[in-house]
Design a protein around this motif. Sequence first.
Motif, mmCIF file in Angstrom:
data_model
loop_
_atom_site.group_PDB
_atom_site.id
_atom_site.type_symbol
_atom_site.label_atom_id
_atom_site.label_comp_id
_atom_site.label_asym_id
_atom_site.label_seq_id
_atom_site.Cartn_x
_atom_site.Cartn_y
_atom_site.Cartn_z
ATOM 1 N N LEU A 162 0.824 -1.200 0.000
ATOM 2 C CA LEU A 162 0.000 0.000 0.000
ATOM 3 C C LEU A 162 0.862 1.255 0.000
ATOM 4 O O LEU A 162 0.563 2.227 -0.704
ATOM 5 N N ASN A 163 1.935 1.239 0.764
ATOM 6 C CA ASN A 163 2.813 2.391 0.812
ATOM 7 C C ASN A 163 3.467 2.635 -0.551
ATOM 8 O O ASN A 163 3.562 3.780 -1.012
ATOM 9 N N GLU A 164 3.917 1.565 -1.202
ATOM 10 C CA GLU A 164 4.520 1.704 -2.527
ATOM 11 C C GLU A 164 3.490 2.200 -3.547
ATOM 12 O O GLU A 164 3.775 3.070 -4.376
ATOM 13 N N LEU A 165 2.289 1.637 -3.486
ATOM 14 C CA LEU A 165 1.232 2.034 -4.416
ATOM 15 C C LEU A 165 0.905 3.518 -4.268
ATOM 16 O O LEU A 165 0.833 4.260 -5.255
ATOM 17 N N LEU A 166 0.724 3.958 -3.016
ATOM 18 C CA LEU A 166 0.337 5.343 -2.789
ATOM 19 C C LEU A 166 1.501 6.310 -2.969
ATOM 20 O O LEU A 166 1.292 7.495 -3.265
ATOM 21 N N SER A 167 2.721 5.834 -2.793
ATOM 22 C CA SER A 167 3.877 6.687 -3.068
ATOM 23 C C SER A 167 3.927 7.053 -4.549
ATOM 24 O O SER A 167 4.308 8.165 -4.918
ATOM 25 N N ASP A 168 3.539 6.099 -5.403
ATOM 26 C CA ASP A 168 3.537 6.344 -6.846
ATOM 27 C C ASP A 168 2.246 7.016 -7.321
ATOM 28 O O ASP A 168 2.288 7.889 -8.197
ATOM 29 N N TRP A 169 1.104 6.607 -6.767
ATOM 30 C CA TRP A 169 -0.187 6.996 -7.326
ATOM 31 C C TRP A 169 -1.118 7.670 -6.321
ATOM 32 O O TRP A 169 -2.309 7.819 -6.585
ATOM 33 N N GLY A 170 -0.570 8.064 -5.168
ATOM 34 C CA GLY A 170 -1.401 8.658 -4.124
ATOM 35 C C GLY A 170 -2.114 9.923 -4.541
ATOM 36 O O GLY A 170 -3.161 10.268 -3.984
ATOM 37 N N GLU A 171 -1.565 10.636 -5.516
ATOM 38 C CA GLU A 171 -2.233 11.836 -6.011
ATOM 39 C C GLU A 171 -3.640 11.527 -6.508
ATOM 40 O O GLU A 171 -4.530 12.369 -6.459
ATOM 41 N N PHE A 172 -3.845 10.292 -6.981
ATOM 42 C CA PHE A 172 -5.117 9.926 -7.602
ATOM 43 C C PHE A 172 -5.980 9.040 -6.708
ATOM 44 O O PHE A 172 -7.011 8.544 -7.152
ATOM 45 N N VAL A 173 -5.563 8.831 -5.471
ATOM 46 C CA VAL A 173 -6.318 7.974 -4.544
ATOM 47 C C VAL A 173 -6.771 8.809 -3.352
ATOM 48 O O VAL A 173 -5.959 9.401 -2.651
ATOM 49 N N ASP A 174 -8.077 8.832 -3.123
ATOM 50 C CA ASP A 174 -8.632 9.619 -2.022
ATOM 51 C C ASP A 174 -9.016 8.759 -0.825
ATOM 52 O O ASP A 174 -9.053 9.252 0.303
#
Length: 377
Positions: free
Chosen positions: A107-119
């Motif tokens: 989850l940390n890796e996913l949101l580090s890359d794509w967190g701008e698009f995840v609310d």
Amino acid sequence: MYNTCHGEVARLSQLHLYTPPHQHRCNPSSPTMTSTVTKTLLRSASTANYRRAFSSSCLRSMSSPSANTPLSTYNFPPSNFLPPKPRGHGPTEIRGPYYYPVTQTYLNELLSDWGEFVDGVKFAGGAFSLMPEERLRGLIETAHKHDAYVSTGGFIEKVLSSSNGNRAVIQKYLETCKNMGFDVLEISSGFLSIPTDDWADLVEMTAKAGLKPKPEVGIQWGAGGDASITELESAGTRDSKWLIDRAKTFREAGAYMIMIESKGITENVRNWRTDVISAVTSALPKDKIMFEAADPEVFAYHIQNQGATANLFVDHSQIVQLACLRKGIWGTGNTFGKIVTVGKESTGSHRSPQPECELPTDLRINSNRSKLYIDIN
């Protein structure tokens, strides 16, 4: 979080006080620097050799989790403007653990890359109830670190059915979720028959417990599991007016958002019920409804018909595809080059605006004729 002032960087560049970006491992003109800043002291005997000094941890300048537009090498082609986080409209909620494990590291890796698009991140199927407390807290804290809320999903159905609606048990569930760090409590009833007044009461109880109530409504009886099309067809469906009337009641009771169940509409059906989608979007405020759309064809349909800022729930594995579609940089034959928004910047650019920046108060530049040093405290 430290912000680097672009104007100050330009000034220092003219004075030869920093190394050009291409000589660094990352760009010092990035709008943000990591919070794990270490003290660095630079002394030089000659003005010509002055350098702007930061530790490698500073220079590893990933944008902050909440930054709307991380600097990219490919930021020169215009792309659609999207509202910055926290978004009042156009949020994306992703499914967390259920069909596949979602670990804290992933989850940390996913949101580090794509967190701008995840609310938001939603647990499905009550998966969180099986996790060790420490690991669950870790997942929730990771989502919060990236400015994403965390939703319980519809596990309250299990609480209601196993307790026969006992208020003390329900209250204990609400308090436990709040203490664990959850932000949103989904109130679904796909498997249950609940009087509308009792459902509204649950909305009020949830709000009083300090959680954001998010009722899930739909037209399909027995929604919420992995039933076949044949099973769902035999269970029957409700009228779209039933859905809309209850959504309005729950909004009046304090629901901050209404989740629209996809089963019976676009999921596990032979033919999509686009008439239901049209009725819902016509009768309810766009910013107060979120559609389940964990299928590329489904979220593409919603983007085509509601625009790039449709409120959508998708699987975590689909966030990249949805982000590309929202930003208008890719798609299918039906959507490529056709999804657009109107930019909010005075220049007319469709790129999301970069945040304002200024030098931090604890970054002091001291110089005389013989030496210069920069302290980062």
